[in-house]
Structures are given as C-alpha cells and as structure tokens.
Scaffold this active site. Sequence first.
Site, PDB file in Angstrom:
ATOM      1  N   PRO A 367      40.524  38.690  49.373  1.00 17.09           N
ATOM      2  CA  PRO A 367      41.275  37.609  48.738  1.00 17.09           C
ATOM      3  C   PRO A 367      41.970  36.737  49.784  1.00 17.09           C
ATOM      4  O   PRO A 367      42.118  37.127  50.948  1.00 17.09           O
ATOM      5  CB  PRO A 367      42.306  38.359  47.872  1.00 17.09           C
ATOM      6  CG  PRO A 367      41.823  39.758  47.804  1.00 17.09           C
ATOM      7  CD  PRO A 367      41.043  40.018  49.037  1.00 17.09           C
ATOM      8  N   SER A 689      34.211  45.086  32.226  1.00 18.71           N
ATOM      9  CA  SER A 689      35.206  46.142  32.429  1.00 18.71           C
ATOM     10  C   SER A 689      36.322  46.131  31.382  1.00 18.71           C
ATOM     11  O   SER A 689      37.123  47.062  31.350  1.00 18.71           O
ATOM     12  CB  SER A 689      35.816  46.030  33.827  1.00 18.71           C
ATOM     13  OG  SER A 689      36.472  44.796  34.001  1.00 18.71           O
ATOM     14  N   LYS A 732      42.158  46.728  41.250  1.00 14.78           N
ATOM     15  CA  LYS A 732      42.750  46.944  39.927  1.00 14.78           C
ATOM     16  C   LYS A 732      43.908  47.943  39.984  1.00 14.78           C
ATOM     17  O   LYS A 732      44.942  47.757  39.314  1.00 14.78           O
ATOM     18  CB  LYS A 732      41.669  47.437  38.961  1.00 14.78           C
ATOM     19  CG  LYS A 732      40.611  46.380  38.655  1.00 14.78           C
ATOM     20  CD  LYS A 732      39.471  46.941  37.808  1.00 14.78           C
ATOM     21  CE  LYS A 732      38.423  45.872  37.530  1.00 14.78           C
ATOM     22  NZ  LYS A 732      37.281  46.400  36.757  1.00 14.78           N
TER      23      LYS A 732
END
Length: 787
Positions: A367, A689, A732
């Site tokens: 990121p 997901s 996550k």
Amino acid sequence: MVIEDQQAKSRLSARIAVPQELPIIPVGENLVFPSMVVPLAAEKQSIVQLIDAALSDNKIVGIFAQRTGAEQVTAADLYSVGSAALIARMFKIPDGSVRVFLQGLARIRLVDITQTDPYLRGRVEVVEEEVEVTTELEALGRNLLTLFQKVVEIAPSLPGELSIAAVNIPEPGNLADFIAAHISLKKGERQEILETLDVAQRIKRLTEYINRELEILELGTKIQSQIKGEMDKAQREFYLREQLKAIQRELGEVDERSVEANELRKKIEQAELPPEARNEAERELDRLAKMPPAAAEYTVSRTYLDWLVSLPWARTSEDNLDITQAARVLDEDHHDLSKVKERILEYLAVRKLKADTKGPILCFVGPPGTGKTSMGQSIARALGRKFIRMSLGGVRDEAEIRGHRRTYVGALPGRIIQGIRRAETRNPVFMLDEIDKVGIDFRGDPSAALLEVLDPEQNFAFVDHYLDVPFDLSRVIFITTANLVDPIPPALKDRMETIELPGYTEQEKLHIAERFLVPRQIKENGLGLERLRFSEGAILEVIRRYTREAGVRNLEREINAICRKVARRVATDSEGPITISSDQLHDYLGPVRFRYEVAEEADGVGVATGLAWTQAGGDILFVEATPISGKGNLILTGKLGEVMQESARAALTYARSRAASLGIEENFYEKNDIHIHVPAGAIPKDGPSAGITMTIALISALTKRPVIREVGMTGEITLRGKVLPVGGIKEKVLAAHRAGLRKVILPKENERDLEEIPEEIREKLQFIPVDNVDQVLEMVLEPGHKA
C-alpha cells in the site's frame, strides 16, 4: 570531307542494284539505314562464313533486326523490314572473328527464308519510300534540321561536323535516316523509323523523338552546370581551408575541428568501450572529421559521440560487502520490513562469495506510504552504490524506455541510459517507481520494452534505439514498486522477484513515528527537540483517531501540521518547551476523524462486521440485512461488484435451504423481500470474501438474533455452507486490530497465513479457523427469540 563522303554514299546507294536473294545477318541494336556506314563485329562462325561468301559474290547482305535474343533464328524472330547493305571493308582478327563496315543501300522487306544452314539466306524485295514534295514537307525538314543542330551543339558525344553534313543532304528522306542513325533511340524506335515509308510521317515521328532527346540533354546540361557550380564552390572552400590551416600552423595555432576530433579520440580511448561500441564510435568520429561544422549532421554526430564516451562502460562503484554494517544501515533507515532486508543481505553474501553475480530484480508491492521508495535509497546506501529513481506513472511512450532513433530531430537515449549516465557507474541501484501504472497507447507499450531491461538473460546486451550498440545492465540492481500486482503484465511480473510490504501495525507505526517521523518534522520546521516533544499517548491518538491507513504517510502529514502550528506559536511568543499530549490534539488537529473502538457499540440484529482488503492495506466493513414486505426479491445496494452480488445470492440460497434447522419460517421469501446493504455506498466493492459476513447478517435478520460486534470475519461460502480460503489475510487482520476487534473468524485453510502476522498482534486477537458456516453461527449469534 564528311559532306563529300555522304554525297558519295547516296550516289553509290542509288547506283547498285539489290539482288532478289541475299544472305541475312540478324542484328540487335546496330540497325543500318540507307546511305549510312555502320561497323559490325562478327564472332559467330556462321556469320563469318556468311561474310566470306558475300565477299566472293556481290558483297551485298541483308541486315534485319532481331525481335528476341534466340540463338536459332527463324523468320518469326526477325522484323519484316530491314536494309540491304554493301560490305565496304573487312578486317580479320587473329581470334577468328571479323570486323566489317556496312554501307546501307536501300530498304528491303523479307519475303521468306530460303536457307538456314550454315547461315541464313532469304528472298527480299526493295521497298520504295513515298515522297510528295510539298511546302509542309520542306517545313518539316527544316524544323528537323534545326532541332538536330541544337542536339549536336549540346551533346558532347556528337561531333560538330554532323551539323554541316546534315545541311548538305537535300532529300528529306535521306536527312531523316541520317539523323535517326546518329541520335540516341531505342531499337523499337529505330525500327519504327526504318519501317515508315511515308517521308512526311517519318520526319514527324522523328521530330517527337528528337524533341525528347533535346529536353533530356538540356536538363542534363542544367544539372551538370549546377553540380559544377557546387563543386567549384566546394573546391574553393577546400582550398581556402587548406590555406587557413597552413597560416595557423605558421602562427602556431591549431584548427578547432582538429582539436575537437583529437579530444573525442582521447575520450574514446579513456572510456574503455567494448569492441562493438568502440568501432561505432570510431566510425562516427571519422564521419565527423570530414564534415564541415555548418553541416546539419555535424551536431547530431557530435551529440551521439558525447553520449557514447560519457557512459560508464567500465566504471563501477565498489560494493560494501560488510554484511553486519549493511544490516545496521538498513535498520537505521527503516523499522521492520524484514523480508526486504533479508533479501538484500542474502545478495550481499552471494556477492561476497561470487564476484560476478548478476544484480537482483526485485518488485516491492504494498500500500502507499509503507516505505517502498525510501527502501530503495536505503539499499543503495547500505551497498555503497549510486541511487537512480525513475517514475513510470503515466509513461505511455516506448521511446521513454528505449530512446528515439537518431533519424528523428532532437533524438535522445531512453531514460534507462540517461539514468546510467547520471549515476556515472554501471552498477547503481535503479528504482522503477509505480510500475503498475504504466500506460499504453499508439506510441507503443512501455511494459513490453521493460521486458528486456528486467530480464537477467537479456539485459547484459540492452540496445537503446539511440545508441544502437549493446550496453550491459546485468550489474544494475533493479527495484520496481507497485501498489497492486494485478495491473502488471504477466510476462513482466514473471521476470521480477516479488516482495510484499504489508501495512504496519499500531505499535510499528508508533516506533516509526518516534524514531523517524517526529525528529524529521521537528527539524524541517525549524524546531529543536528541546522545544517540542510528543508524548507516546499523543502519537497513538493521532494513529487511532486522525489516520486510517496501512502506511505512515498521513501520519507524517498530521505530525507536520502540529509542528507548523507550534512553529507559529514559538515564532510569535517565543514560548519555552512544548510537550504535545493526547488532550491537546483537538486544538492542533480539530475533531477526531475516525472511530477507534467499534467493538464498544452494542450488538445489533442483521449487522455483521466483515474484513476487506483495499489498496491502502485493509479495512473493516459492515454488512446490513433486513427483511421487508414484498414478493421474494433480493435487493442489493452499496455499489457491489458482480462477484459480491453472487455471494449475496449464495447466502440467500443457503439460508433458504437451512430455514427449518435455523428456526426460520420456510416460506419467508414468498412474502418478504431481502435487502442487503454495505455502507460507504460511493466506494466500489467486490470479491468473494464477504460471503460469510453476508450469510451471518442475513440469518441474524431472519432469526432476530444479534451478532456479536467484536468479531470480524472473512471467507467465501458455497451453497452447502463450506467456507473457502481467501487472500489478504495479513492486511485484514491488521485492519481488525486497528478497529479494536477482539476475535477474527477466518477459513481453516488460511490458518497457515497467520505466521506472517506480527506476534504482538497475534497475542491481542483470538483467531477462530472454521470450514463450515454452522460453526460460525454458533460463535457469533447471541441467543434470542426465533422468528
């Protein structure tokens, strides 16, 4: 003399009678016109025999042009109209061939062939030309004569006596034959003149040909005069330059061009070019030395040579092979990022054992704000190499990578070679930033050009279009960066070693801020550590309530905002030391922007907490479901992608199939619509997901049983309730930790991915691996009254 000869030939032609049968000589271009003398070389034995036979007879032969170059000549191979000619003189050559001079007598027509062996004989008949003496014929003859005189005047191959001879030919037909015999005509055009019996038509046709010839000669004369003028000018310049050189030598001065050429030659020697590049440089230098400085190509050649000699063909920077020191430098610049550091130290170890090791080609994926670009600078510092950065974002032209060919005005090498030149060594650390954002348009595909650059099996001989000679890039350490792997073409991705840089944990961000961000921003804003300090609680509060990111870019931006405001206060009031605590953040940064402890809110019916992967790392999302009166429709909102919509349909089908066991009215879908919504409706969402989260939210809404909100979940579901593995587990889990969740439910097959989670995070979260939705229902739904 020419005049008398021509008149004598005309009288001879008129006096000699032509027999009805003659030996036939086939010719190619040497057509014989009446009253003209033409030389002929005979090498074929049959033609030699023919000439000997004719000399022993009446010395007259028939001359006919051959249509083709066939060896065995038949009547069909010969034009029907030719000339009867007298053998005026013959010379025998020692090699058995003969040379003869033929005097044209009259036009004849070939009737048929009477003999083919050992030479041709045929019956012929004399054809008379048609002459009607008129004023027009006289005018045509005079015009033709004038044009011929102009041709003789211009053509260097025609003697001037021909003009006088032509003036003294009274008959128009003979004049036309004379001119046709002396000007440049093709065989077919000569044959046409020979076959034209009408004298007026013959002159008209010949006038067309002579006008064409005159135009060609005049154009040639014009071109010749221009070239001569240019050559005279060039010779004059050369002579003056030679004089100038002699004067400069006498005065002890040196020609600037010679100095420049000698300097370049010296640079070529010092550059240690490989053989192919050296040959090209010397060839170009030889061209340059012969060119005048004012020539358009001079600057192009000079610029090309400057590029060749300025590249570091043999210059390398010495690597720092002290692995301990390199590890210390990497740790000084960056916190964590252990995978990247281990890979660089491994390269150093191999480089220490094997000196000619090729440079690795790495791709840092992560990121924004996770330190990919700055890591490249740190690697260069640890290795003791130069660092070059090239941004690929928005690059759409292949020439940006490979350069332009020298035929284009203003051509330059590509940015790879330009970067190597700036580095002044052939083994820098070369960072190609934002490789996932390379574009493509009509100018080519830059990613295709990068295939050669980033392929260890090819880049030892990288050919830039401008240089057009191979350059060795195998010693360069190429590091590419990307936020996403998917946009990178598969062929390019296959050539790189991908290292993922996931988002930072809260504690990692705290360490980074204390070690790097706060000291840097205090220094950049003119404040000393004695004037401004941040408490640990203040930094944690900024991380939790003023930023929500995987990296630390926004965190540094907020710290910078605080430092600016403190700098203003110090500059205005000259206050003493200032310590920023969490209570003061509202005064500097305003109201909080994010909620931290989402788990503190009450449990709710029809709302489940899911975990999502984003470009910024990871995030949590809430899935809301509620039944409303209707006819069994499924309503989906929240800008859901196609895969996510299919997950919602699978969740509904599973709920209907398990309605009885879950305590749900079996025909609930007949009189109810089901509405599933995922908040933040302006943001597109997709992926499988969220399947488990949608299932839990839907069953919670139908059974009226609240969902425990401190549990985050991720996983794909099947119609049978199986929970399948998904990606992005680390991101996550970090998002769940940032949001204050206590438990994370994940597919059982993803249990192996937990090894990548930092130990401090694993200690704070409870991980529950599952392989069936029934297990999830037991853990997250609180007891309540059933529908």
